[in-house]
Scaffold this active site. Structure first.
Site, PDB file in Angstrom:
ATOM      1  N   PHE A   1      -8.224   5.386   3.764  1.00  0.00           N
ATOM      2  CA  PHE A   1      -7.833   4.413   4.739  1.00  0.00           C
ATOM      3  C   PHE A   1      -8.921   3.709   5.482  1.00  0.00           C
ATOM      4  O   PHE A   1      -8.757   3.113   6.566  1.00  0.00           O
ATOM      5  CB  PHE A   1      -6.839   5.193   5.858  1.00  0.00           C
ATOM      6  CG  PHE A   1      -5.647   5.505   5.410  1.00  0.00           C
ATOM      7  CD1 PHE A   1      -4.649   5.033   5.372  1.00  0.00           C
ATOM      8  CD2 PHE A   1      -5.353   7.013   4.874  1.00  0.00           C
ATOM      9  CE1 PHE A   1      -3.187   5.300   4.980  1.00  0.00           C
ATOM     10  CE2 PHE A   1      -4.394   7.467   4.644  1.00  0.00           C
ATOM     11  CZ  PHE A   1      -3.177   6.634   4.562  1.00  0.00           C
TER      12      PHE A   1
ATOM     13  N   CYS B   1      -7.423   1.746   9.200  1.00  0.00           N
ATOM     14  CA  CYS B   1      -6.192   1.511   9.126  1.00  0.00           C
ATOM     15  C   CYS B   1      -5.431   2.118  10.273  1.00  0.00           C
ATOM     16  O   CYS B   1      -5.319   3.158  10.433  1.00  0.00           O
ATOM     17  CB  CYS B   1      -5.499   2.332   7.705  1.00  0.00           C
ATOM     18  SG  CYS B   1      -3.639   1.594   7.666  1.00  0.00           S
TER      19      CYS B   1
ATOM     20  N   THR C   1       0.818  -1.098  -0.081  1.00  0.00           N
ATOM     21  CA  THR C   1       0.011   0.029  -0.070  1.00  0.00           C
ATOM     22  C   THR C   1       0.764   1.125   0.149  1.00  0.00           C
ATOM     23  O   THR C   1       0.654   2.233  -0.809  1.00  0.00           O
ATOM     24  CB  THR C   1      -0.946   0.058   1.274  1.00  0.00           C
ATOM     25  OG1 THR C   1      -0.135  -0.407   2.490  1.00  0.00           O
ATOM     26  CG2 THR C   1      -2.191  -0.981   1.080  1.00  0.00           C
TER      27      THR C   1
HETATM   28  C1  HEM Z   1      -6.715  -1.552   7.260  1.00  0.00           C
HETATM   29  C2  HEM Z   1      -5.226   1.312   3.680  1.00  0.00           C
HETATM   30  C3  HEM Z   1      -0.678   1.603   5.346  1.00  0.00           C
HETATM   31  C4  HEM Z   1      -1.925  -1.822   8.704  1.00  0.00           C
HETATM   32  C5  HEM Z   1      -6.739  -0.599   6.193  1.00  0.00           C
HETATM   33  C6  HEM Z   1      -7.795  -0.381   5.495  1.00  0.00           C
HETATM   34  C7  HEM Z   1      -7.605   0.139   4.291  1.00  0.00           C
HETATM   35  C8  HEM Z   1      -6.023   0.554   4.535  1.00  0.00           C
HETATM   36  C9  HEM Z   1      -8.424   0.956   3.225  1.00  0.00           C
HETATM   37  C10 HEM Z   1      -9.406  -0.969   5.803  1.00  0.00           C
HETATM   38  C11 HEM Z   1      -9.541  -2.238   5.068  1.00  0.00           C
HETATM   39  C12 HEM Z   1     -10.954  -2.746   5.247  1.00  0.00           C
HETATM   40  O1  HEM Z   1     -11.775  -2.237   5.975  1.00  0.00           O
HETATM   41  O2  HEM Z   1     -10.968  -4.018   4.995  1.00  0.00           O
HETATM   42  C13 HEM Z   1      -3.822   1.584   3.771  1.00  0.00           C
HETATM   43  C14 HEM Z   1      -3.296   2.333   3.106  1.00  0.00           C
HETATM   44  C15 HEM Z   1      -2.108   2.311   3.512  1.00  0.00           C
HETATM   45  C16 HEM Z   1      -2.046   1.530   4.618  1.00  0.00           C
HETATM   46  C17 HEM Z   1      -3.788   3.329   1.631  1.00  0.00           C
HETATM   47  C18 HEM Z   1      -0.698   3.139   2.904  1.00  0.00           C
HETATM   48  C19 HEM Z   1      -0.702   4.289   2.084  1.00  0.00           C
HETATM   49  C20 HEM Z   1      -0.818   0.364   6.150  1.00  0.00           C
HETATM   50  C21 HEM Z   1       0.482   0.100   7.089  1.00  0.00           C
HETATM   51  C22 HEM Z   1       0.063  -0.708   8.118  1.00  0.00           C
HETATM   52  C23 HEM Z   1      -1.335  -1.003   7.828  1.00  0.00           C
HETATM   53  C24 HEM Z   1       1.980   0.909   6.992  1.00  0.00           C
HETATM   54  C25 HEM Z   1       1.092  -1.462   9.170  1.00  0.00           C
HETATM   55  C26 HEM Z   1       1.914  -0.914   9.759  1.00  0.00           C
HETATM   56  C27 HEM Z   1      -3.462  -2.079   8.580  1.00  0.00           C
HETATM   57  C28 HEM Z   1      -4.131  -2.949   9.498  1.00  0.00           C
HETATM   58  C29 HEM Z   1      -5.442  -2.706   9.154  1.00  0.00           C
HETATM   59  C30 HEM Z   1      -5.445  -1.775   8.097  1.00  0.00           C
HETATM   60  C31 HEM Z   1      -3.319  -3.862  10.654  1.00  0.00           C
HETATM   61  C32 HEM Z   1      -6.698  -3.578   9.880  1.00  0.00           C
HETATM   62  C33 HEM Z   1      -7.167  -2.781  11.025  1.00  0.00           C
HETATM   63  C34 HEM Z   1      -8.248  -3.475  11.750  1.00  0.00           C
HETATM   64  O3  HEM Z   1      -9.153  -3.766  11.042  1.00  0.00           O
HETATM   65  O4  HEM Z   1      -8.185  -3.343  12.969  1.00  0.00           O
HETATM   66  N1  HEM Z   1      -5.667  -0.270   5.601  1.00  0.00           N
HETATM   67  N2  HEM Z   1      -3.051   1.000   4.757  1.00  0.00           N
HETATM   68  N3  HEM Z   1      -1.706  -0.199   6.847  1.00  0.00           N
HETATM   69  N4  HEM Z   1      -4.264  -1.432   7.792  1.00  0.00           N
HETATM   70 FE1  HEM Z   1      -3.625  -0.166   6.178  1.00  0.00          FE
END
Ligand code: HEM
Length: 454
Positions: free
Chosen positions: A391, A398, A267
């Site tokens: 996000f 996120c 991502t």
């Molecule tokens: C959840 C986007 C970077 C860890 C999400 C979701 C999105 C997203 C859209 C929600 C997914 C859903 O509803 O199914 C992004 C984008 C990023 C990014 C665009 C970078 C530009 C990161 C990074 C990490 C991370 C760097 C870890 C260090 C997570 C985790 C979740 C999540 C663990 C699940 C959270 C939960 O449901 O409790 N992300 N993400 N993401 N992201 Fe990211």
């Protein structure tokens, strides 16, 4: 009176499977949006999928009292590797709440600030490499994938993939990519068809074993040789839920480690790649961003919060190219009526198609244009609710957002400080490559050193 949700003609048993090209998933959904509008439904092997993309409808679907994250078909498949880790857990699973409570402080502002030296460590490796390749062709997406993978691994569990010191990426990455691709393909197969693919299934399980094996070994080593390194692994091993006092099991820690690697590197590397694509195609924006970094002799953790223009570049890039292309929701009630009179039932999978939400003409003036200025001077803060969602939503949004934004701000700032950048092919126009996330395809740059610039 309810309004019927538009749907392409469906075939016996297969439904609308043929409408979706697995290699061009995003483009398939975009094509259908052009044909059927900001809400349409698909029948995929008996599962009802509703794709939404106007701010008005998305705004209601983001109401957490009525809707929750859905672990849709793709995430169900991914659970084979990341189990009840944060990304693939159902909100109702006890381990989601437990890990959320333990990990929220670990991704809080101070914790992320403390990761600055590790982020700079890996970024310096990229800068040094580019200094050695001045004037030569650089595969920027590949370099950013190395950067973000190594950064998340170092910050998460003090592990070095050393991607900048290898020709080919670590074998862990091959296994991770294979698992992601195969999980995506599984969504479109019938159960019997899947069962008969014995060789493919064996390879899938072998790849998962590689991923689990490395993570389990790192946890074992840490348990045998505890240290006081300030990384996410120590926080997971030592952290307790402040209410219940419960701790994470080793199995769940393994799932979180894989989750951070999978969710956290493609991502962010996609975001950085698209940001440089837009900067190179918009010389005025590039000049403004470079001017901004030139105001500071050195980029420190305190400089980052002052880089308002670069921050706007990143936000605008995420508007035009959300590297996680969608997120899935489901209704908490048996029936819910969306604006326009569209009825949704509990079993439906609602997909929020970010590329089209972020181009809703009722919200965005000149939606196709890259205009970072729209995110400045209160522009971002005054956007209508739920108009910009790269996000995700609410409590399931996120957790890594501050991490990704700090890492990206730092990378853009340091690269612009050290180099002038040109496209190898000035006529290059964006092509998109995708598996779980998207990135530019065939995007190559050349750099010139700016070391004489202060
Ligand atoms: C959840 C986007 C970077 C860890 C999400 C979701 C999105 C997203 C859209 C929600 C997914 C859903 O509803 O199914 C992004 C984008 C990023 C990014 C665009 C970078 C530009 C990161 C990074 C990490 C991370 C760097 C870890 C260090 C997570 C985790 C979740 C999540 C663990 C699940 C959270 C939960 O449901 O409790 N992300 N993400 N993401 N992201 Fe990211």
């Amino acid at each position: 009176m309810t309004t019927p949700i538009p749907q392409p003609p469906a075939r016996f048993l297969l439904g609308n499977v043929n409408e979706i090209d697995p290699d061009r998933f995003l483009q398939s959904l975009q094509r259908l949006e052009k044909l059927y509008g900001s809400i349409y439904k698909l029948d995929i092997l008996g599962n009802r999928i509703v794709v939404i993309s106007s701010q008005e409808i998305v705004n209601m679907a983001c109401d957490e009292s009525k809707f929750d994250k859905k672990i849709g078909l793709a995430l169900v498949e991914l659970r084979a590797v990341s189990g009840d880790g944060l990304f693939t857990a159902h909100t109702s699973e006890p381990n989601w709440k437990l890990a959320h409570n333990i990990l929220i402080p670990a991704f809080g502002p101070q914790a992320i600030r403390n990761m600055f030296p590790e982020m700079m460590d890996i970024l310096s490796q990229l800068i040094l490499r580019w200094e050695r390749f001045v004037g030569e062709e650089i595969d920027i997406c590949d370099n950013f994938t190395r950067l973000t993978l190594d950064t998340i691994a170092l910050c998460s569990f003090n592990y070095r993939f050393n991607s900048f010191y290898r020709e080919k990426m670590h074998s862990f990455v091959d296994s991770m990519v294979n698992v992601l691709i195969e999980s995506g393909k599984r969504v479109q197969r019938l159960a019997l068809q899947q069962m008969l693919m014995i060789g493919t299934n064996r390879r899938f399980n072998d790849d998962i074993a590689v991923l689990h094996g490395l993570c389990d070994e790192i946890v074992k080593q840490r348990r045998e040789h505890p240290n006081d390194v300030n990384d996410l692994l120590n926080r997971m091993i030592n952290g307790k839920d402040s209410v219940t006092g419960y701790q994470l099991s080793d199995e769940n820690i393994r799932y979180q480690m894989i989750t951070f690697l999978v969710a956290g590197h493609e991502t962010t590397s996609g975001l950085l790649s698209f940001a440089f694509y837009y900067l190179l195609k918009n010389p005025n924006a590039l000049q403004k961003a470079q001017f901004e970094v030139d105001q500071y002799d050195e980029i420190t953790i305190d400089t980052l919060s002052k880089l308002k223009y670069i921050d706007a570049v990143l936000k605008e890039t995420l508007r035009l190219q959300s590297t996680a292309i969608l997120f899935a929701l489901q209704s908490k009630n048996d029936k819910t009526i969306l604006p326009g009179g569209y009825e949704i039932s509990k079993d439906d999978t609602i997909l929020v198609l970010l590329s089209q939400l972020h181009r809703d003409p009722k919200i965005w003036d000149r939606p196709e244009e890259f205009l970072p200025e729209r995110m400045l001077n209160g522009g971002f803060e005054n956007l209508p609710e739920n108009a910009w969602k790269p996000f995700g939503n609410g409590q399931r949004s996120c957790i890594g957002r501050p991490f990704a934004m700090q890492e990206s701000l730092l990378a853009v700032a340091m690269i612009l400080k050290h180099f002038y950048i040109d496209l190898v092919d000035p006529s290059y126009d964006l092509r998109i490559k995708q598996n779980l996330t998207i990135k530019p395809d065939g995007f190559k740059i050349k750099v010139r050193s700016r070391q004489h610039v202060k």
